[in-house]
Design an enzyme around this catalytic site. Structure first.
Site, mmCIF file in Angstrom:
data_model
loop_
_atom_site.group_PDB
_atom_site.id
_atom_site.type_symbol
_atom_site.label_atom_id
_atom_site.label_comp_id
_atom_site.label_asym_id
_atom_site.label_seq_id
_atom_site.Cartn_x
_atom_site.Cartn_y
_atom_site.Cartn_z
ATOM 1 N N HIS A 293 34.572 44.186 36.890
ATOM 2 C CA HIS A 293 33.396 43.537 37.492
ATOM 3 C C HIS A 293 32.146 44.392 37.287
ATOM 4 O O HIS A 293 31.064 43.881 36.986
ATOM 5 C CB HIS A 293 33.594 43.360 39.006
ATOM 6 C CG HIS A 293 34.758 42.502 39.390
ATOM 7 N ND1 HIS A 293 35.886 43.007 39.991
ATOM 8 C CD2 HIS A 293 34.965 41.172 39.248
ATOM 9 C CE1 HIS A 293 36.736 42.019 40.229
ATOM 10 N NE2 HIS A 293 36.206 40.900 39.786
ATOM 11 N N ASP B 6 40.143 36.657 31.799
ATOM 12 C CA ASP B 6 40.401 35.268 32.177
ATOM 13 C C ASP B 6 39.894 34.371 31.053
ATOM 14 O O ASP B 6 38.926 33.614 31.227
ATOM 15 C CB ASP B 6 39.695 34.957 33.499
ATOM 16 C CG ASP B 6 40.177 35.867 34.619
ATOM 17 O OD1 ASP B 6 41.393 35.951 34.815
ATOM 18 O OD2 ASP B 6 39.342 36.519 35.267
ATOM 19 N N SER C 52 42.325 42.459 40.075
ATOM 20 C CA SER C 52 42.400 42.720 41.521
ATOM 21 C C SER C 52 43.850 42.695 41.979
ATOM 22 O O SER C 52 44.217 43.361 42.940
ATOM 23 C CB SER C 52 41.591 41.672 42.291
ATOM 24 O OG SER C 52 40.270 41.680 41.818
ATOM 25 N N ARG C 53 44.686 41.929 41.274
ATOM 26 C CA ARG C 53 46.089 41.811 41.687
ATOM 27 C C ARG C 53 46.914 43.045 41.308
ATOM 28 O O ARG C 53 48.048 43.182 41.780
ATOM 29 C CB ARG C 53 46.719 40.546 41.111
ATOM 30 C CG ARG C 53 46.155 39.270 41.753
ATOM 31 C CD ARG C 53 46.926 38.025 41.362
ATOM 32 N NE ARG C 53 46.511 36.858 42.136
ATOM 33 C CZ ARG C 53 45.604 35.958 41.734
ATOM 34 N NH1 ARG C 53 45.030 36.099 40.558
ATOM 35 N NH2 ARG C 53 45.279 34.940 42.508
#
Ligand code: PAF
Length: 280
Positions: A37, A150, A186-187
């Site tokens: 990010h 993604d 994030s996972r």
């Protein structure tokens, strides 16, 4: 840095920036910010003079049995990271503010979103597209930033932007990886040490596929077989899909076109769902 929770305030603030002649960048996130990010925020700062980061764990993009309730929320650290990286506004609406009672309009892209993750997460991209359209309308960003990890999400958003003539330029930032290759997500924080070790097979199998193509392999079945084999050596990994697709349409291809074909993987590491991809 200003934190805004109300949708009306966000819309007014963004409008004022626009009237003030500023170029606006939006980095949509669900928080739990990591270097991926932050790299998007830095890219945004290069192009725009006002950077808005949205932090909203969007309930509409999680299926009923998915990890919405458990999705990591690290608000304090996220704010610190935004401040340290020169963000101008953090937009942090509540679910009620984004989806007030009676909310009943959704956006559904029907081609790019139908394969890959769209098969096992049939409502996911509808939720993503809907929230992104709302964010685009609230912020009217000149530039919007998404991460390449993604890949299908990027393709769906680009398609929606094209289909609806949304006046924003979608900019895709490179996947940021740990030194050993694991794509940041994030996972990843759900992974135990042993799960993380096995998860590494995802990125390493993608790199192996890339090297096969560099050596001249263009047969999709061979590449998929190699990745599937490498993943099958890991006890904790259960493959959801391994597919080679066209980078724009996300449709499966029969022959690899270097620079145009992307190999995408989704897999469970025990109960943790990870995705990764690589341009071949
Ligand atoms: O990639 C994400 O974090 C989310 O899907 C996004 C784009 C912020 C929409 O909720």
């Amino acid at each position: 840095m200003q934190v805004i929770e109300s949708v009306q305030e966000m819309q007014t603030a963004a409008m004022q920036l626009r009237f003030g002649g500023h170029l606006i960048a939006l980095v949509p996130t669900m928080g739990c910010l990591h270097e991926g990010h932050l790299s998007l925020i830095r890219l945004a700062r290069e192009k725009a003079d006002k950077v808005i980061v949205s932090i909203f764990v969007n309930p509409e993009q999680f299926g009923p049995s998915e990890d919405f309730a458990d999705y990591p929320r690290t608000w304090k650290e996220d704010l610190e990271a935004c401040r340290a990286n020169g963000v101008d506004f953090v937009f942090h609406p509540s679910a009620e503010a984004m989806y007030p009672e009676g909310f009943s309009s959704f956006v559904e892209e029907k081609q790019v979103s139908s394969g890959l993750c769209g098969v096992s997460r049939p409502t996911h991209f509808k939720g993503v597209s809907t929230v992104c359209l709302k964010l685009f309308n609230l912020v009217r960003p000149d530039f919007s930033y998404f991460g390449q990890k993604d890949a299908q999400q990027c393709a769906v958003i680009k398609k929606m932007v094209r289909d609806f003539n949304i006046p924003t330029e979608v900019i895709v930032g490179e996947t940021v990886r740990e030194a050993d290759g694991l794509a940041l997500s994030s996972r990843n924080r759900y992974l135990s040490k042993s799960q993380r070790e096995e998860a590494l097979a995802i990125s390493s199998s993608l790199f192996e596929a890339k090297s096969m193509v560099e050596k001249g392999v263009v047969n999709v079945d061979r590449v998929i077989a190699e990745i599937t084999h490498l993943l099958s050596l890991k006890r904790r990994i259960r493959v959801i899909y391994v597919q080679v697709v066209d980078d724009e349409t996300m449709e499966a291809v029969k022959t690899i076109q270097p620079g145009r074909s992307r190999v995408c993987v989704a897999a469970w590491i025990d109960g943790i769902r990870l995705i990764d991809n690589c341009l071949l």
